[in-house]
Design a protein around this motif. Structure first.
Motif, PDB file in Angstrom:
ATOM      1  N   LYS A  90       0.747  -1.089   0.146  1.00 26.79           N
ATOM      2  CA  LYS A  90       0.150  -0.108  -0.082  1.00 26.79           C
ATOM      3  C   LYS A  90       0.616   1.282   0.075  1.00 26.79           C
ATOM      4  O   LYS A  90       0.461   2.302  -0.691  1.00 26.79           O
ATOM      5  CB  LYS A  90      -0.743  -0.134   1.130  1.00 26.79           C
ATOM      6  CG  LYS A  90      -1.979   1.226   1.276  1.00 26.79           C
ATOM      7  CD  LYS A  90      -2.852   0.965   2.607  1.00 26.79           C
ATOM      8  CE  LYS A  90      -3.936   2.414   2.505  1.00 26.79           C
ATOM      9  NZ  LYS A  90      -4.426   2.282   3.854  1.00 26.79           N
ATOM     10  N   ALA A  91       1.946   1.037   0.667  1.00 26.30           N
ATOM     11  CA  ALA A  91       2.974   2.321   1.019  1.00 26.30           C
ATOM     12  C   ALA A  91       3.596   2.624  -0.379  1.00 26.30           C
ATOM     13  O   ALA A  91       3.833   3.565  -1.012  1.00 26.30           O
ATOM     14  CB  ALA A  91       3.767   2.191   2.145  1.00 26.30           C
ATOM     15  N   LEU A  92       3.760   1.309  -1.034  1.00 21.41           N
ATOM     16  CA  LEU A  92       4.524   1.390  -2.509  1.00 21.41           C
ATOM     17  C   LEU A  92       3.730   1.977  -3.644  1.00 21.41           C
ATOM     18  O   LEU A  92       4.332   2.341  -4.572  1.00 21.41           O
ATOM     19  CB  LEU A  92       5.316   0.115  -2.750  1.00 21.41           C
ATOM     20  CG  LEU A  92       6.308  -0.392  -1.788  1.00 21.41           C
ATOM     21  CD1 LEU A  92       6.562  -1.923  -2.122  1.00 21.41           C
ATOM     22  CD2 LEU A  92       7.712   0.543  -2.027  1.00 21.41           C
ATOM     23  N   PHE A 152       9.301   6.529  -0.186  1.00 20.47           N
ATOM     24  CA  PHE A 152      10.282   6.318   1.181  1.00 20.47           C
ATOM     25  C   PHE A 152       9.570   7.132   2.279  1.00 20.47           C
ATOM     26  O   PHE A 152       9.560   8.317   2.166  1.00 20.47           O
ATOM     27  CB  PHE A 152      11.717   7.001   0.735  1.00 20.47           C
ATOM     28  CG  PHE A 152      12.520   6.269  -0.031  1.00 20.47           C
ATOM     29  CD1 PHE A 152      13.013   4.934   0.300  1.00 20.47           C
ATOM     30  CD2 PHE A 152      12.616   6.643  -1.377  1.00 20.47           C
ATOM     31  CE1 PHE A 152      13.704   4.298  -0.445  1.00 20.47           C
ATOM     32  CE2 PHE A 152      13.489   6.006  -2.153  1.00 20.47           C
ATOM     33  CZ  PHE A 152      13.980   4.637  -1.872  1.00 20.47           C
ATOM     34  N   SER A 153       8.816   6.536   3.176  1.00 20.72           N
ATOM     35  CA  SER A 153       7.911   7.080   4.012  1.00 20.72           C
ATOM     36  C   SER A 153       8.108   6.428   5.361  1.00 20.72           C
ATOM     37  O   SER A 153       8.701   5.360   5.674  1.00 20.72           O
ATOM     38  CB  SER A 153       6.534   7.284   3.672  1.00 20.72           C
ATOM     39  OG  SER A 153       6.025   5.712   3.490  1.00 20.72           O
ATOM     40  N   ILE A 154       7.765   7.081   6.480  1.00 19.90           N
ATOM     41  CA  ILE A 154       7.822   6.486   7.875  1.00 19.90           C
ATOM     42  C   ILE A 154       6.921   5.247   7.947  1.00 19.90           C
ATOM     43  O   ILE A 154       7.182   4.148   8.600  1.00 19.90           O
ATOM     44  CB  ILE A 154       7.249   7.374   8.721  1.00 19.90           C
ATOM     45  CG1 ILE A 154       8.239   8.637   8.912  1.00 19.90           C
ATOM     46  CG2 ILE A 154       7.070   6.890  10.312  1.00 19.90           C
ATOM     47  CD1 ILE A 154       9.674   8.335   9.458  1.00 19.90           C
ATOM     48  N   GLY A 155       5.699   5.295   7.178  1.00 19.54           N
ATOM     49  CA  GLY A 155       4.749   4.021   7.094  1.00 19.54           C
ATOM     50  C   GLY A 155       5.460   2.673   6.801  1.00 19.54           C
ATOM     51  O   GLY A 155       5.228   1.970   7.378  1.00 19.54           O
ATOM     52  N   ILE A 156       6.169   2.981   5.566  1.00 21.90           N
ATOM     53  CA  ILE A 156       6.686   1.774   5.057  1.00 21.90           C
ATOM     54  C   ILE A 156       7.995   1.339   5.981  1.00 21.90           C
ATOM     55  O   ILE A 156       8.209  -0.032   6.254  1.00 21.90           O
ATOM     56  CB  ILE A 156       7.202   1.870   3.541  1.00 21.90           C
ATOM     57  CG1 ILE A 156       7.291   0.390   2.876  1.00 21.90           C
ATOM     58  CG2 ILE A 156       8.537   2.812   3.465  1.00 21.90           C
ATOM     59  CD1 ILE A 156       7.486   0.706   1.366  1.00 21.90           C
ATOM     60  N   VAL A 210      17.497   0.040   4.029  1.00 21.99           N
ATOM     61  CA  VAL A 210      17.607   0.521   2.791  1.00 21.99           C
ATOM     62  C   VAL A 210      16.414   1.693   2.695  1.00 21.99           C
ATOM     63  O   VAL A 210      16.837   2.727   2.236  1.00 21.99           O
ATOM     64  CB  VAL A 210      17.294  -0.424   1.586  1.00 21.99           C
ATOM     65  CG1 VAL A 210      17.060   0.482   0.289  1.00 21.99           C
ATOM     66  CG2 VAL A 210      18.579  -1.396   1.535  1.00 21.99           C
ATOM     67  N   PHE A 211      15.268   1.283   3.277  1.00 21.71           N
ATOM     68  CA  PHE A 211      14.263   2.478   3.319  1.00 21.71           C
ATOM     69  C   PHE A 211      14.531   3.578   4.148  1.00 21.71           C
ATOM     70  O   PHE A 211      13.979   4.638   3.758  1.00 21.71           O
ATOM     71  CB  PHE A 211      12.951   1.811   3.103  1.00 21.71           C
ATOM     72  CG  PHE A 211      12.326   1.313   2.006  1.00 21.71           C
ATOM     73  CD1 PHE A 211      11.378   2.037   1.283  1.00 21.71           C
ATOM     74  CD2 PHE A 211      12.381   0.141   1.554  1.00 21.71           C
ATOM     75  CE1 PHE A 211      10.737   1.602   0.111  1.00 21.71           C
ATOM     76  CE2 PHE A 211      11.959  -0.444   0.435  1.00 21.71           C
ATOM     77  CZ  PHE A 211      11.058   0.437  -0.225  1.00 21.71           C
ATOM     78  N   GLN A 212      15.208   3.167   5.094  1.00 24.59           N
ATOM     79  CA  GLN A 212      15.677   4.301   6.274  1.00 24.59           C
ATOM     80  C   GLN A 212      16.482   5.223   5.569  1.00 24.59           C
ATOM     81  O   GLN A 212      16.339   6.480   5.876  1.00 24.59           O
ATOM     82  CB  GLN A 212      16.253   3.522   7.454  1.00 24.59           C
ATOM     83  CG  GLN A 212      15.150   3.250   8.586  1.00 24.59           C
ATOM     84  CD  GLN A 212      15.728   2.600   9.635  1.00 24.59           C
ATOM     85  OE1 GLN A 212      16.645   2.111   9.605  1.00 24.59           O
ATOM     86  NE2 GLN A 212      14.747   2.438  10.870  1.00 24.59           N
ATOM     87  N   VAL A 235      17.762  10.460   2.985  1.00 22.45           N
ATOM     88  CA  VAL A 235      18.049  11.138   1.607  1.00 22.45           C
ATOM     89  C   VAL A 235      17.025  12.100   1.032  1.00 22.45           C
ATOM     90  O   VAL A 235      17.131  13.119   0.676  1.00 22.45           O
ATOM     91  CB  VAL A 235      18.772  10.124   0.668  1.00 22.45           C
ATOM     92  CG1 VAL A 235      19.014  10.577  -0.651  1.00 22.45           C
ATOM     93  CG2 VAL A 235      20.046   9.479   1.030  1.00 22.45           C
ATOM     94  N   GLN A 236      15.907  11.186   0.946  1.00 19.22           N
ATOM     95  CA  GLN A 236      14.822  12.125   0.526  1.00 19.22           C
ATOM     96  C   GLN A 236      14.363  13.371   1.227  1.00 19.22           C
ATOM     97  O   GLN A 236      14.180  14.562   0.686  1.00 19.22           O
ATOM     98  CB  GLN A 236      13.454  11.408   0.441  1.00 19.22           C
ATOM     99  CG  GLN A 236      12.353  11.883  -0.223  1.00 19.22           C
ATOM    100  CD  GLN A 236      11.189  10.845  -0.154  1.00 19.22           C
ATOM    101  OE1 GLN A 236      11.278   9.822  -0.792  1.00 19.22           O
ATOM    102  NE2 GLN A 236      10.026  11.161   0.250  1.00 19.22           N
ATOM    103  N   SER A 237      14.368  13.537   2.763  1.00 18.51           N
ATOM    104  CA  SER A 237      14.252  14.218   3.568  1.00 18.51           C
ATOM    105  C   SER A 237      15.155  15.317   3.440  1.00 18.51           C
ATOM    106  O   SER A 237      14.841  16.687   3.405  1.00 18.51           O
ATOM    107  CB  SER A 237      14.010  13.866   4.982  1.00 18.51           C
ATOM    108  OG  SER A 237      13.035  12.946   5.031  1.00 18.51           O
TER     109      SER A 237
END
Length: 170
Positions: free
Chosen positions: A89-91, A97-101, A155-157, A162-164
């Motif tokens: 759902k997050a993808l 790249f979100s806190i939820g995922i 990896v997602f963290q 990086v995105q932030s």
């Protein structure tokens, strides 16, 4: 077809895994209801529980340990598929790249590296009273999947960091 975002493979997997988890939850509820209300038959020490709409049934030894094992395994499967559906759902969102995922990947890691092995050993020894490690491949698969989800969590963290930072520089 796209892998991420709306109208992607991620959206398809989200609906598939969420649907299966809901069906398993309904099935678990039915099993619990059937055992609580004695809606099953017992013959020669084995229970027979008819599954509606399928024409099939579940048959096993009429022992509390067997019923408990079936229920615990279904609960684990429901949680596993639900967390997997949350990840997909997050993808399917625009920003992946979100806190939820990250939260759901951490929960999936805990489920596979801690809860799964504990549940495996509880079912094998105290509940079913086995004296050897049967179905060890299931435990190995849990640990492998847990390690993969742990790796993906990091990896997602990193991607989120990086995105932030990138969003702050713009």
């Amino acid at each position: 077809m796209k892998v991420f975002g709306p109208k992607s493979i991620s959206t398809l997997f989200y609906y598939i895994f969420r649907s299966i988890s809901i069906v398993l939850l309904v099935f678990l509820t039915y099993i619990e209801f059937a055992f609580i209300t004695d809606r099953f038959t017992v013959k020669d020490g084995r229970f027979n529980l008819k599954i509606p709409l399928t024409g099939s049934s579940i048959q096993a030894d009429n022992q509390f340990s067997v019923i408990l094992t079936i229920c615990l395994t279904l609960i684990f499967g429901i949680l596993f598929l639900y967390l997997l559906s949350n990840i997909f759902k997050a993808l399917k969102e625009r920003v992946i790249f979100s806190i939820g995922i990250i939260r759901n990947l951490k929960l999936l890691t805990i489920l596979n590296l801690i809860v799964g092995p504990i549940l495996y050993f509880l079912i094998q020894f105290p509940i079913m009273h086995h004296n050897k490690l049967g179905s060890i491949h299931n435990l190995i698969l849990l640990i492998i999947f847990g390690m993969i989800s742990l790796f993906l969590t990091y990896v997602f963290q990193k991607g989120y960091t990086v995105q932030s930072e990138n969003d702050l520089t713009i």
